[in-house]
Design an enzyme around this catalytic site. Structure first.
Site, PDB file in Angstrom:
ATOM      1  N   HIS A 190       0.840  -1.206   0.000  1.00  0.00           N
ATOM      2  CA  HIS A 190       0.000   0.000   0.000  1.00  0.00           C
ATOM      3  C   HIS A 190       0.873   1.254   0.000  1.00  0.00           C
ATOM      4  O   HIS A 190       0.633   2.190  -0.771  1.00  0.00           O
ATOM      5  CB  HIS A 190      -0.914  -0.034   1.233  1.00  0.00           C
ATOM      6  CG  HIS A 190      -1.704   1.213   1.454  1.00  0.00           C
ATOM      7  ND1 HIS A 190      -3.053   1.311   1.164  1.00  0.00           N
ATOM      8  CD2 HIS A 190      -1.345   2.433   1.955  1.00  0.00           C
ATOM      9  CE1 HIS A 190      -3.476   2.524   1.471  1.00  0.00           C
ATOM     10  NE2 HIS A 190      -2.465   3.226   1.956  1.00  0.00           N
ATOM     11  N   GLU A 191       1.890   1.259   0.853  1.00  0.00           N
ATOM     12  CA  GLU A 191       2.765   2.434   0.937  1.00  0.00           C
ATOM     13  C   GLU A 191       3.622   2.587  -0.321  1.00  0.00           C
ATOM     14  O   GLU A 191       3.894   3.699  -0.756  1.00  0.00           O
ATOM     15  CB  GLU A 191       3.653   2.342   2.183  1.00  0.00           C
ATOM     16  CG  GLU A 191       2.883   2.327   3.499  1.00  0.00           C
ATOM     17  CD  GLU A 191       1.915   3.492   3.622  1.00  0.00           C
ATOM     18  OE1 GLU A 191       2.225   4.597   3.105  1.00  0.00           O
ATOM     19  OE2 GLU A 191       0.837   3.311   4.226  1.00  0.00           O
ATOM     20  N   HIS A 194       1.818   4.458  -2.937  1.00  0.00           N
ATOM     21  CA  HIS A 194       1.879   5.920  -2.760  1.00  0.00           C
ATOM     22  C   HIS A 194       3.153   6.485  -3.388  1.00  0.00           C
ATOM     23  O   HIS A 194       3.149   7.585  -3.943  1.00  0.00           O
ATOM     24  CB  HIS A 194       1.837   6.270  -1.275  1.00  0.00           C
ATOM     25  CG  HIS A 194       0.474   6.202  -0.661  1.00  0.00           C
ATOM     26  ND1 HIS A 194      -0.632   6.819  -1.208  1.00  0.00           N
ATOM     27  CD2 HIS A 194       0.021   5.594   0.475  1.00  0.00           C
ATOM     28  CE1 HIS A 194      -1.693   6.597  -0.451  1.00  0.00           C
ATOM     29  NE2 HIS A 194      -1.323   5.848   0.573  1.00  0.00           N
ATOM     30  N   GLU A 273      -6.411   6.852  -1.008  1.00  0.00           N
ATOM     31  CA  GLU A 273      -6.289   5.652  -0.177  1.00  0.00           C
ATOM     32  C   GLU A 273      -6.952   4.446  -0.833  1.00  0.00           C
ATOM     33  O   GLU A 273      -6.439   3.330  -0.767  1.00  0.00           O
ATOM     34  CB  GLU A 273      -6.905   5.910   1.204  1.00  0.00           C
ATOM     35  CG  GLU A 273      -6.143   6.922   2.047  1.00  0.00           C
ATOM     36  CD  GLU A 273      -4.696   6.516   2.263  1.00  0.00           C
ATOM     37  OE1 GLU A 273      -4.438   5.331   2.572  1.00  0.00           O
ATOM     38  OE2 GLU A 273      -3.824   7.384   2.099  1.00  0.00           O
TER      39      GLU A 273
END
Length: 652
Positions: A190-191, A194, A273
């Site tokens: 997930h990070e 980003h 998100e």
């Protein structure tokens, strides 16, 4: 997931952010004018009989007779207040931007994070280091440093930085204690999304801009405190009353600024998100990992809360809702249930209940099963080899070189996590095969005063010599976190020694340039030498000459026959939309001109970069094979362009 499209979307979100910020500033200027006028009118009424005593201080602000509220609103005063408010906000934004210009590590340190050294002996810390390495290599990105917020029992994580090269991954103590490896993979993926989506630079800009808006409220707090101290020390309270009234006015303005700021932050953050969650599923090919991570946060008492004093301004960087808001309007993250439903539509609505300070003990799994399961893992054999070796070391298990998949020796995989050994590995890669030049290079290394480094190089030499150039690039990427543990002084010596090794034969070869560029691009930001690329070129025609040069060099290194070089070049040129480009002869370009050309390609807009990288990929694969030199060029160009390495199986 088209990450380049998302980078362009992030860039457009920055424009939206600037537009919203400008509107907020205009509204604050108007409100400030009204409140200043109100303050002056109230003060005028209070001290109506004492103008002479205050004439020197109020001469430019009030008149000598009783005035109405509207009399205090004028174009001149409006302009002065607008200039003052804009100046204060601009200075606050600039200050914050400079404060965060050191890259992701500055953000991590501000949140109370401590760097996890790659050679850590803590099992939980080693596990997160391994997961981050795995995701970095699988996504074709540099391996970021990992920071631990060891005072935070809430479950959370973040990615921060201006570019992939200076990015860091941060995790809380609660995250390490409560998540197993599969869940950590989902969170880290997930990070990483980003990072790839361009969200990090947007988030850093958001922090700086919002600091400017909130700074007005801080001025109000200072004025109120100052007036309280003065009132305590003096009986002359009329002037203190003025300061107090102005302080209240600034607090009101600051409160409105906080309202606008939090609204902007939450509006920009929430949708990103959902995108990052979807990207994490794509990375890991395992929706259960990130889904279970979100369920655990929902059933965990402290949830994702972060106690750091900087958590509020940094809340949009985190994996989960770091600061609780009564009003959902200001939430930087969508509700947990909504996020889980998007990943797991058939979810029964039950969270996974956990108690604080009780670490999760995973069931024993084979490292090989975990890493190479075709359903759950996106890793290639080389990446898997590095991570499997790291897991093996952490568990104290011994294997022979032949038992490690991918051909990486156990010894090398161990040494990439040690800063001293990592330096030796890099120096080794630049040693010449010529005996005389090699002796000269050892002299330069000896002068570097890294005590014992030559012995370390000699011990690693055999293991490195058997590696092909593809595995050497992988090995370099794995050394980056350890190399970032050097001091500035050590890095300066390392950097100068590296240049001496390269120049020892008085030639600057392509392979040396590729390795050097990858290292410089990944390490310079850590030691304060960041030079960000600028989005300048929107259309491919703007970089026609630069692309022609890079494509020509790639074609010459890919095949030997002239007609094959021409076919490879044409395939890449057509893919980029050029139909009249000519293949340059080798004597028409140099390493220096090639470096300049690649730096110009780095200044392309996000949506233009994939077109160019795919075209380079098409050139390299025209004969259905990619040699080591072609992969080196692609890797170095991608690194300079702050883009994922164009892995052959991924670019389509």
């Amino acid at each position: 997931m088209d990450f380049f499209s998302e980078q362009d979307q992030a860039r457009r979100s920055t424009k939206l952010l600037v537009a919203l910020f400008s509107i907020a500033v205009i509204v604050l200027i108007a409100i400030t004018n009204f409140l200043v006028a109100m303050t002056l009118w109230l003060v005028n009424e209070q001290i109506a009989g004492n103008y002479q005593a205050y004439q020197g201080a109020l001469d430019t602000l009030v008149y000598q007779e009783t005035l109405g509220l509207t009399d205090y609103i004028s174009l001149q005063r409006f302009s002065l207040i607008a200039l003052a408010v804009t100046g204060v906000i601009a200075c606050a934004v600039l200050f914050k931007w400079i404060q965060l210009s050191g890259g992701g590590k500055r953000v991590a340190e501000q949140l109370g994070g401590k760097r996890i050294h790659p050679n850590t002996s803590d099992d939980n810390e080693q596990r997160i280091v391994n997961v981050v390495e795995e995701m970095a290599l699988a996504s074709g990105m540099p391996v970021p440093s990992v920071y631990l917020l060891d005072k935070e029992i809430g479950i959370n994580a973040f990615a921060a930085g201006s570019t992939p090269a200076d990015a860091v991954i941060g995790v809380t103590k609660g995250c390490l204690e409560q998540f197993n490896r599969e869940q950590l993979q989902g969170v880290v993926a997930h990070e990483f999304s980003h990072i790839l989506n361009g969200d990090m630079r947007l988030n850093i800009r958001l922090v700086a801009i919002l600091h400017g808006i909130l700074f007005i409220g801080l001025i109000g707090e200072l004025l109120l405190r100052g007036s309280a101290v003065r009132s305590y020390r003096s009986n002359r309270n009329s002037k203190n009353t003025q300061i107090a009234v102005l302080g209240v006015a600034f607090l009101v303005i600051g409160g409105l600024g906080r309202f606008f700021g939090n609204w902007i932050k939450s509006a920009v953050s929430r949708q990103r998100e959902y995108l990052a969650d979807a990207s994490a599923v794509q990375f890991t090919r395992n929706p259960q990992g990130i889904s279970d991570a979100l369920k655990i946060i929902g059933g965990y008492g402290p949830s994702a809360t972060v106690q750091s004093t900087s958590a509020a301004e940094m809340s949009h960087l985190f994996f989960g809702q770091a600061v609780n808001h009564i009003n959902g309007l200001f939430s930087t993250h969508p509700p947990l249930a909504s996020r889980i439903k998007r990943i797991e539509p058939n979810w029964d609505g039950n969270f996974i209940v956990r108690e604080p300070r009780k670490a999760v003990h995973e069931a024993t799994h084979s490292a090989k099963e975990t890493l190479f399961n075709s359903h759950h893992s996106p890793l290639n054999p080389v990446v898997g080899a590095a991570i499997l070796t790291a897991e093996t070391l952490a568990n104290g298990t011994h294997h022979t070189v032949e038992q490690v998949p991918g051909g990486l020796s156990l010894s090398l995989s161990q040494h990439v996590h040690e800063p001293f050994s990592a330096i030796a590995i890099i120096f080794n890669m630049f040693l010449s095969e010529d005996v005389d030049i090699r002796e000269k290079q050892f002299g330069f290394i000896q002068q570097s005063k890294f005590a014992g480094i030559i012995l370390q190089i000699q011990q690693l030499e055999k293991n490195i010599d058997i590696l092909d150039n593809v595995k050497r690039l992988t090995l370099i990427e794995l050394t980056v976190p350890a190399l970032k543990c050097m001091s500035k002084g050590q890095y300066s010596i390392f950097y100068k020694t590296l240049l001496l090794l390269i120049r020892a034969d008085k030639k600057f070869e392509l392979f040396e340039w590729c390795l050097y560029q990858v290292l410089r691009h990944y390490l310079d930001p850590e030691f304060g030498k960041t030079k960000l690329s600028r989005s300048v070129h929107k259309k491919v025609n703007a970089v026609e000459k630069e692309f022609q040069l890079v494509l020509s060099l790639l074609a010459h290194y890919g095949v030997n026959k002239l007609d094959e070089k021409q076919r490879a070049f044409n395939r890449g040129a057509y893919a980029a939309g050029f139909y009249t480009l000519a293949l340059l002869e080798e004597q028409q370009f140099s390493i220096d001109s090639f470096v300049d050309a690649v730096n110009q390609l780095a200044n392309c807009y996000p949506l233009l970069k994939p077109k160019l990288l795919k075209a380079l990929r098409d050139c390299a694969t025209h004969d259905n094979a990619v040699n080591a030199e072609e992969l080196e060029i692609l890797s170095a160009v991608a690194a300079v362009m702050d883009s994922p390495v164009p892995l052959i199986g991924d670019l389509k």
